[in-house]
Write a protein that holds these residues in place. Structure first.
Motif, PDB file in Angstrom:
ATOM      1  N   ARG A  10      40.212  58.445  76.437  1.00  0.00           N
ATOM      2  CA  ARG A  10      41.183  57.931  77.406  1.00  0.00           C
ATOM      3  C   ARG A  10      40.621  56.741  78.181  1.00  0.00           C
ATOM      4  O   ARG A  10      41.348  55.800  78.504  1.00  0.00           O
ATOM      5  CB  ARG A  10      41.574  59.037  78.390  1.00  0.00           C
ATOM      6  CG  ARG A  10      42.511  60.033  77.782  1.00  0.00           C
ATOM      7  CD  ARG A  10      43.033  60.997  78.849  1.00  0.00           C
ATOM      8  NE  ARG A  10      43.730  62.085  78.184  1.00  0.00           N
ATOM      9  CZ  ARG A  10      43.416  63.363  78.300  1.00  0.00           C
ATOM     10  NH1 ARG A  10      42.421  63.731  79.085  1.00  0.00           N
ATOM     11  NH2 ARG A  10      44.106  64.284  77.669  1.00  0.00           N
ATOM     12  N   THR A  11      39.342  56.779  78.495  1.00  0.00           N
ATOM     13  CA  THR A  11      38.742  55.697  79.274  1.00  0.00           C
ATOM     14  C   THR A  11      38.414  54.480  78.417  1.00  0.00           C
ATOM     15  O   THR A  11      38.175  53.404  78.961  1.00  0.00           O
ATOM     16  CB  THR A  11      37.453  56.170  79.968  1.00  0.00           C
ATOM     17  OG1 THR A  11      36.532  56.625  78.991  1.00  0.00           O
ATOM     18  CG2 THR A  11      37.749  57.257  80.974  1.00  0.00           C
ATOM     19  N   LYS A  12      38.436  54.630  77.113  1.00  0.00           N
ATOM     20  CA  LYS A  12      38.124  53.524  76.222  1.00  0.00           C
ATOM     21  C   LYS A  12      39.242  52.484  76.297  1.00  0.00           C
ATOM     22  O   LYS A  12      40.421  52.811  76.272  1.00  0.00           O
ATOM     23  CB  LYS A  12      37.992  54.050  74.793  1.00  0.00           C
ATOM     24  CG  LYS A  12      37.458  53.061  73.813  1.00  0.00           C
ATOM     25  CD  LYS A  12      37.242  53.738  72.479  1.00  0.00           C
ATOM     26  CE  LYS A  12      36.667  52.776  71.474  1.00  0.00           C
ATOM     27  NZ  LYS A  12      36.518  53.399  70.179  1.00  0.00           N
ATOM     28  N   ALA A  13      38.868  51.231  76.375  1.00  0.00           N
ATOM     29  CA  ALA A  13      39.847  50.152  76.474  1.00  0.00           C
ATOM     30  C   ALA A  13      40.590  50.005  75.149  1.00  0.00           C
ATOM     31  O   ALA A  13      39.976  50.072  74.081  1.00  0.00           O
ATOM     32  CB  ALA A  13      39.146  48.849  76.824  1.00  0.00           C
ATOM     33  N   PRO A  14      41.912  49.813  75.184  1.00  0.00           N
ATOM     34  CA  PRO A  14      42.669  49.647  73.942  1.00  0.00           C
ATOM     35  C   PRO A  14      42.339  48.303  73.285  1.00  0.00           C
ATOM     36  O   PRO A  14      41.922  47.355  73.957  1.00  0.00           O
ATOM     37  CB  PRO A  14      44.124  49.695  74.404  1.00  0.00           C
ATOM     38  CG  PRO A  14      44.099  49.319  75.841  1.00  0.00           C
ATOM     39  CD  PRO A  14      42.771  49.764  76.362  1.00  0.00           C
ATOM     40  N   LEU A  15      42.536  48.242  71.991  1.00  0.00           N
ATOM     41  CA  LEU A  15      42.265  47.014  71.245  1.00  0.00           C
ATOM     42  C   LEU A  15      43.338  45.980  71.529  1.00  0.00           C
ATOM     43  O   LEU A  15      44.522  46.300  71.654  1.00  0.00           O
ATOM     44  CB  LEU A  15      42.249  47.302  69.740  1.00  0.00           C
ATOM     45  CG  LEU A  15      41.103  48.144  69.216  1.00  0.00           C
ATOM     46  CD1 LEU A  15      41.293  48.405  67.737  1.00  0.00           C
ATOM     47  CD2 LEU A  15      39.782  47.453  69.449  1.00  0.00           C
ATOM     48  N   SER A  16      42.929  44.743  71.597  1.00  0.00           N
ATOM     49  CA  SER A  16      43.901  43.671  71.783  1.00  0.00           C
ATOM     50  C   SER A  16      44.591  43.410  70.439  1.00  0.00           C
ATOM     51  O   SER A  16      44.129  43.832  69.376  1.00  0.00           O
ATOM     52  CB  SER A  16      43.209  42.409  72.277  1.00  0.00           C
ATOM     53  OG  SER A  16      42.387  41.880  71.248  1.00  0.00           O
ATOM     54  N   GLU A  17      45.702  42.706  70.493  1.00  0.00           N
ATOM     55  CA  GLU A  17      46.447  42.417  69.261  1.00  0.00           C
ATOM     56  C   GLU A  17      45.622  41.549  68.319  1.00  0.00           C
ATOM     57  O   GLU A  17      45.701  41.697  67.101  1.00  0.00           O
ATOM     58  CB  GLU A  17      47.769  41.736  69.596  1.00  0.00           C
ATOM     59  CG  GLU A  17      48.783  42.668  70.209  1.00  0.00           C
ATOM     60  CD  GLU A  17      50.125  41.986  70.427  1.00  0.00           C
ATOM     61  OE1 GLU A  17      50.411  40.999  69.735  1.00  0.00           O
ATOM     62  OE2 GLU A  17      50.867  42.475  71.279  1.00  0.00           O
ATOM     63  N   ALA A  18      44.836  40.650  68.879  1.00  0.00           N
ATOM     64  CA  ALA A  18      43.989  39.784  68.050  1.00  0.00           C
ATOM     65  C   ALA A  18      42.954  40.614  67.294  1.00  0.00           C
ATOM     66  O   ALA A  18      42.717  40.397  66.101  1.00  0.00           O
ATOM     67  CB  ALA A  18      43.298  38.735  68.908  1.00  0.00           C
ATOM     68  N   GLU A  19      42.338  41.575  67.992  1.00  0.00           N
ATOM     69  CA  GLU A  19      41.346  42.433  67.329  1.00  0.00           C
ATOM     70  C   GLU A  19      41.999  43.296  66.266  1.00  0.00           C
ATOM     71  O   GLU A  19      41.440  43.489  65.182  1.00  0.00           O
ATOM     72  CB  GLU A  19      40.643  43.315  68.369  1.00  0.00           C
ATOM     73  CG  GLU A  19      39.689  42.568  69.271  1.00  0.00           C
ATOM     74  CD  GLU A  19      39.120  43.453  70.367  1.00  0.00           C
ATOM     75  OE1 GLU A  19      39.752  44.474  70.703  1.00  0.00           O
ATOM     76  OE2 GLU A  19      38.035  43.116  70.868  1.00  0.00           O
ATOM     77  N   GLN A  20      43.192  43.809  66.565  1.00  0.00           N
ATOM     78  CA  GLN A  20      43.907  44.618  65.571  1.00  0.00           C
ATOM     79  C   GLN A  20      44.231  43.790  64.340  1.00  0.00           C
ATOM     80  O   GLN A  20      44.056  44.234  63.201  1.00  0.00           O
ATOM     81  CB  GLN A  20      45.184  45.200  66.174  1.00  0.00           C
ATOM     82  CG  GLN A  20      44.948  46.315  67.151  1.00  0.00           C
ATOM     83  CD  GLN A  20      46.246  46.817  67.765  1.00  0.00           C
ATOM     84  OE1 GLN A  20      47.282  46.171  67.650  1.00  0.00           O
ATOM     85  NE2 GLN A  20      46.175  47.971  68.398  1.00  0.00           N
ATOM     86  N   ALA A  21      44.711  42.559  64.554  1.00  0.00           N
ATOM     87  CA  ALA A  21      45.039  41.678  63.435  1.00  0.00           C
ATOM     88  C   ALA A  21      43.802  41.333  62.619  1.00  0.00           C
ATOM     89  O   ALA A  21      43.840  41.301  61.386  1.00  0.00           O
ATOM     90  CB  ALA A  21      45.700  40.409  63.958  1.00  0.00           C
ATOM     91  N   GLU A  22      42.683  41.110  63.317  1.00  0.00           N
ATOM     92  CA  GLU A  22      41.434  40.785  62.625  1.00  0.00           C
ATOM     93  C   GLU A  22      40.972  41.955  61.760  1.00  0.00           C
ATOM     94  O   GLU A  22      40.582  41.776  60.599  1.00  0.00           O
ATOM     95  CB  GLU A  22      40.359  40.433  63.645  1.00  0.00           C
ATOM     96  CG  GLU A  22      39.044  39.995  63.036  1.00  0.00           C
ATOM     97  CD  GLU A  22      38.010  39.675  64.105  1.00  0.00           C
ATOM     98  OE1 GLU A  22      36.815  39.778  63.783  1.00  0.00           O
ATOM     99  OE2 GLU A  22      38.392  39.339  65.233  1.00  0.00           O
TER     100      GLU A  22
END
Length: 105
Positions: free
Chosen positions: A28-40
């Motif tokens: 829960r405390t982990k930061a979600p991935l950004s869209e750029a990271e997901q796309a990469e």
């Protein structure tokens, strides 16, 4: 002095529950991935999959080429193999040699 006391069922289940809670909190405390990271990550995954597919196709092409080469080699060997003559053909060849020998004398 007291000896070692093995944890009972209640203790083990409580420890497992605490471990699950701790793991969930970390997620829960982990930061979600950004869209750029997901796309990469997706692009890397697709590229890796494409490379694996290309490698499999290359292996299949090699096997097919080897199979064709073996078949051609077998056909060549069969073509170079002396053909077994029938009894009549052997007799005709023998008679031709005999006639040629007589003609020379």
């Amino acid at each position: 002095m007291r000896g070692y006391k093995e944890p009972g069922f209640q203790d083990r289940t409580a420890a497992a529950q605490d471990a699950r809670k701790k793991a969930l909190e970390q997620l829960r405390t982990k930061a979600p991935l950004s869209e750029a990271e997901q796309a990469e990550r997706l692009a890397k995954s697709i590229a890796k999959e494409a490379a694996a597919r290309e490698k499999r196709e290359a292996v299949l092409r090699e096997r097919e080429a080897a199979k064709i080469a073996r078949r051609e080699q077998a056909e060549k060997a069969a073509a170079n193999k002396p053909v077994a003559l029938t009894e009549a053909e052997r007799k005709a060849a023998r008679d031709a040699r005999y006639a040629a020998r007589k003609a020379r004398k």
